[in-house]
Scaffold this motif. Structure first.
Motif, PDB file in Angstrom:
ATOM      1  N   TYR A  43      10.607   4.391   7.062  1.00  0.00           N
ATOM      2  CA  TYR A  43       9.162   4.762   7.290  1.00  0.00           C
ATOM      3  C   TYR A  43       8.702   3.947   8.655  1.00  0.00           C
ATOM      4  CZ  TYR A  43       4.138   4.441   6.374  1.00  0.00           C
ATOM      5  OH  TYR A  43       2.840   4.759   6.616  1.00  0.00           O
ATOM      6  N   LEU A  44       9.088   2.563   8.704  1.00  0.00           N
ATOM      7  CA  LEU A  44       8.707   2.222   9.976  1.00  0.00           C
ATOM      8  C   LEU A  44       9.440   2.742  11.241  1.00  0.00           C
ATOM      9  CD1 LEU A  44       9.150  -1.581   8.524  1.00  0.00           C
ATOM     10  CD2 LEU A  44       7.068  -0.473   9.161  1.00  0.00           C
ATOM     11  N   HIS A  45      10.790   3.051  11.181  1.00  0.00           N
ATOM     12  CA  HIS A  45      11.275   3.811  12.259  1.00  0.00           C
ATOM     13  C   HIS A  45      10.546   5.360  12.404  1.00  0.00           C
ATOM     14  CE1 HIS A  45      14.277   5.119  14.794  1.00  0.00           C
ATOM     15  NE2 HIS A  45      14.551   6.338  14.096  1.00  0.00           N
ATOM     16  N   LEU A  46      10.197   5.790  11.612  1.00  0.00           N
ATOM     17  CA  LEU A  46       9.520   7.028  12.025  1.00  0.00           C
ATOM     18  C   LEU A  46       8.016   6.751  12.668  1.00  0.00           C
ATOM     19  CD1 LEU A  46      10.391   8.943   8.482  1.00  0.00           C
ATOM     20  CD2 LEU A  46      11.024   9.808  11.029  1.00  0.00           C
ATOM     21  N   ARG A  47       7.447   5.723  12.027  1.00  0.00           N
ATOM     22  CA  ARG A  47       6.091   5.337  12.709  1.00  0.00           C
ATOM     23  C   ARG A  47       6.419   4.918  13.993  1.00  0.00           C
ATOM     24  NH1 ARG A  47       2.912   0.624  12.946  1.00  0.00           N
ATOM     25  NH2 ARG A  47       0.308   1.004  12.605  1.00  0.00           N
ATOM     26  N   ALA A  48       7.300   4.020  14.356  1.00  0.00           N
ATOM     27  CA  ALA A  48       7.576   3.699  15.682  1.00  0.00           C
ATOM     28  C   ALA A  48       7.519   4.926  16.577  1.00  0.00           C
ATOM     29  CB  ALA A  48       8.485   2.915  15.595  1.00  0.00           C
TER      30      ALA A  48
ATOM     31  N   PHE B  54       0.901  -1.292  -0.065  1.00  0.00           N
ATOM     32  CA  PHE B  54       0.016  -0.156  -0.110  1.00  0.00           C
ATOM     33  C   PHE B  54       0.852   1.264  -0.234  1.00  0.00           C
ATOM     34  CE2 PHE B  54      -3.298  -2.912   1.821  1.00  0.00           C
ATOM     35  CZ  PHE B  54      -4.047  -2.723   1.085  1.00  0.00           C
ATOM     36  N   GLY B  55       2.161   1.055   0.199  1.00  0.00           N
ATOM     37  CA  GLY B  55       2.908   2.502   0.732  1.00  0.00           C
ATOM     38  C   GLY B  55       2.715   2.923   1.879  1.00  0.00           C
ATOM     39  N   ASN B  56       1.798   2.714   2.713  1.00  0.00           N
ATOM     40  CA  ASN B  56       1.276   3.227   3.859  1.00  0.00           C
ATOM     41  C   ASN B  56       0.740   1.981   4.972  1.00  0.00           C
ATOM     42  OD1 ASN B  56      -1.676   3.172   4.057  1.00  0.00           O
ATOM     43  ND2 ASN B  56      -1.178   4.022   1.859  1.00  0.00           N
ATOM     44  N   LEU B  57       0.792   2.687   6.318  1.00  0.00           N
ATOM     45  CA  LEU B  57      -0.086   1.513   7.178  1.00  0.00           C
ATOM     46  C   LEU B  57      -1.404   1.936   7.625  1.00  0.00           C
ATOM     47  CD1 LEU B  57       3.215   0.450   9.119  1.00  0.00           C
ATOM     48  CD2 LEU B  57       1.878  -0.940   7.677  1.00  0.00           C
ATOM     49  N   SER B  58      -1.802   2.905   6.714  1.00  0.00           N
ATOM     50  CA  SER B  58      -3.172   3.220   7.244  1.00  0.00           C
ATOM     51  C   SER B  58      -4.277   2.556   6.567  1.00  0.00           C
ATOM     52  CB  SER B  58      -3.365   4.750   6.968  1.00  0.00           C
ATOM     53  OG  SER B  58      -3.302   5.195   5.809  1.00  0.00           O
ATOM     54  N   GLN B  59      -3.737   1.781   5.274  1.00  0.00           N
ATOM     55  CA  GLN B  59      -4.926   1.050   4.589  1.00  0.00           C
ATOM     56  C   GLN B  59      -4.477  -0.367   5.023  1.00  0.00           C
ATOM     57  OE1 GLN B  59      -3.560   2.775   0.659  1.00  0.00           O
ATOM     58  NE2 GLN B  59      -5.714   2.415   0.288  1.00  0.00           N
ATOM     59  N   GLN B  60      -5.854  -0.892   5.158  1.00  0.00           N
ATOM     60  CA  GLN B  60      -5.773  -2.292   5.662  1.00  0.00           C
ATOM     61  C   GLN B  60      -5.946  -3.359   4.530  1.00  0.00           C
ATOM     62  OE1 GLN B  60      -5.161  -2.978   8.920  1.00  0.00           O
ATOM     63  NE2 GLN B  60      -5.040  -0.731   9.229  1.00  0.00           N
TER      64      GLN B  60
END
Length: 542
Positions: free
Chosen positions: A208-213, A167-173
């Motif tokens: 991306y994952l680091h910034l999200r964490a 998805f390029g993001n983690l807001s979409q499931q």
């Protein structure tokens, strides 16, 4: 859907489709663990594949055997065997008191805590459970009455990475597949090249994952300094990652403001290039009585404001700073005052609806539209420009709009397409084109078109009564700053279809004032001789 799968395995078919998509586009970026997972998953028994996907798509990571009932899977224990062998599930994971509390029912808690009164609410049982279980404990070791397996999903983070790549993001499931299959959500069919993907290098995924964490830590209440320590310096040259980093710095600065750490906040705003950071920094310098620094930075900003919003704030701020520094205040821009309406109405709860009911007639209909009408007309006229398949704009089938929608160069990258769309307003073909897109794209997800707010009757009245030159001016203003200018438009619009004219009405109830973005839109309309009025309502004593 693969021939071997029936409709009851729709979710598994969707997951396999996503794996194929990821492997085709991200094969060179996948880690050895991710490659092994994809390969191993395909060789699992069907029931084991189905169980794993069911668990991936549920809130976990801990699942009681008794809560897993799927007719198409059958015996859950048999389906779990292959997953336990791979280490993708565990049935002996130690749990702390909070994890156990979330899994146990109230009656089970009372059995575990026999000295607790039976009338105790479940919420009040947590402290007693913490006192009893001080060390991580296996579910099967609690007591004899809990004679059932507990499965813990061990590949959740790995599947999160795969979802991010798709998805390029983690807001979409993963449910996007199902919603599309059911027709609940429909997406524009943009041609997607085989090489199209959201991340060009592995570091982008990790960043991306680091910034999200780090952001999750901030939202969970961690201190600004502890998040900053974990965040570290940014090393990416990816504009998308850099923008996410800048936004996190902006959020950290806002939290530092709330915590009263104003000097720290100023420093963080200075490090962030996120929209609004500069104006927040100037306002903090003013609060800190650093008049000279605030004045100098405000002058630089005013020479090249990032938006109308910033310019509006700077003009007010410079007037205050001028008084502090005994400097000549900048000459204010001439203001265009809109026409005012004053009404006294019965209190029906909604001030906008009360005004709408008061003014509406069959011959002069009034619609509550706020930001939806102008945005929707723009989205319909410029549909082809918005969904132009440029590199990096679309890379999976479930985009509601281009990824770079709010980027500074969004318009510039599509300048030719937007010029072609807006030219229809010059030759008079816009109404026919908008109606054609309205029919052809009905219900398809769009970042601008609010289908539920745009019935055919409203569309027809708008196309009849809104002059093309007004539409063009609005649309050009939108393109100047999509982030800020999509909001602030007047609440109501009234049409005179027989006379092919209209007026827009911003409604304000008792004690309500115009917001800054509303002032900017109203002033824009007034300056361009567009009929706009501000209606001030008082409630009648009756």
């Amino acid at each position: 859907m693969p021939d071997s799968l029936g409709p009851e395995h729709y979710y598994l078919s969707n997951f396999l489709t996503a794996l194929n998509w990821i492997e085709e586009r991200y094969g060179d970026l996948l880690s050895a663990e991710e490659h092994a997972f994809i390969c191993g998953f395909r060789h699992l028994p069907l029931a084991s594949q189905a169980l794993l996907v069911r668990l991936v798509m549920r809130k976990g990571p801990h699942f009681r055997h008794s809560a897993l009932k799927y007719p198409e899977i059958g015996d859950i224990a048999i389906a779990a065997e292959a997953l336990l062998k791979h280490g993708w599930l565990r049935d002996d994971q130690p749990l702390d008191a909070a994890q156990l509390f979330a899994l146990l029912r109230r009656g089970e808690l009372l059995t575990l805590l026999p000295d607790t009164p039976s009338s105790t609410r479940k919420a009040d049982l947590f402290e007693a459970l913490c006192a009893k279980i001080s060390q991580p404990t296996r579910f099967s070791e609690l007591a004899g009455f809990l004679n059932e397996p507990l499965y813990t999903l061990m590949v959740g983070p790995l599947c999160e990475r795969l979802r991010l790549m798709f998805f390029g993001n983690l807001s979409q499931q993963w449910s996007e597949f199902v919603l599309a299959d059911l027709g609940i959500f429909r997406y524009e069919q943009v041609p997607i090249a085989a090489q199209a993907r959201g991340f060009s290098q592995r570091a982008d995924i990790d960043d991306y994952l680091h910034l999200r964490a780090c952001r999750e830590q901030l939202e969970a209440g961690a201190s600004v300094n502890s998040v900053l320590e974990q965040l570290g310096p940014v090393r990416s040259d990816n504009p998308w990652i850099l923008n996410r980093h800048a936004k996190l710095l902006f959020l950290l600065a806002r939290q530092a403001e709330r915590d009263g750490e104003l000097h720290n906040a100023v420093m963080l705003y200075q490090r962030s290039h996120y929209p609004g950071a500069r104006q927040r920094r100037i306002r903090l310098l003013e609060r800190l009585e650093s008049w000279d620094s605030a004045w100098s930075l405000a002058q630089v900003a005013l020479a090249s404001p990032e938006s109308d919003a910033e310019q509006q704030l700077l003009e007010r701020l410079l007037a205050r700073l001028a008084r502090q520094l005994d400097q000549p205040a900048p000459a204010p821009r001439p203001r265009c005052e809109p026409e005012r309406i004053d009404l006294t109405l019965a209190n029906t709860g909604s001030v906008e609806w009360a005004v709408r009911e008061h003014l509406h007639t069959e011959q002069t209909p009034v619609h509550y539209v706020e930001n939806t009408l102008i945005n929707s007309l723009f989205g319909l006229l410029c549909w082809e420009a918005i969904f132009t398949p440029l590199p990096g704009a679309f890379f999976h089938p479930f985009h509601t709009g281009p990824v770079d929608l709010l980027s500074a160069d969004f318009h510039q990258r599509r300048a030719q397409q937007f010029t072609r769309c807006l030219a229809r307003l010059d030759d008079g073909s816009h109404a026919q084109h908008i109606r054609a897109i309205y029919q052809a794209k009905q219900g398809i997800q769009s970042p601008f078109v609010a289908w539920d707010w745009l019935p055919a009757e409203l569309l027809d009245q708008a196309l009849l009564c809104l002059p093309a030159e007004h539409l063009k001016a609005w649309f050009q203003r939108l393109l100047q700053d999509l982030r800020n200018n999509r909001a602030g438009m007047p609440d109501l619009i009234q049409f005179w279809p027989q006379e092919r004219r209209y007026r827009m009405i911003e409604v304000k109830g008792p004690g309500d004032r115009l917001q800054d973005n509303q002032k900017r839109w109203i002033e824009f309309c007034t300056r361009h001789n567009m009929p706009v009025q501000v209606c001030h309502v008082r409630w009648s004593e009756a």
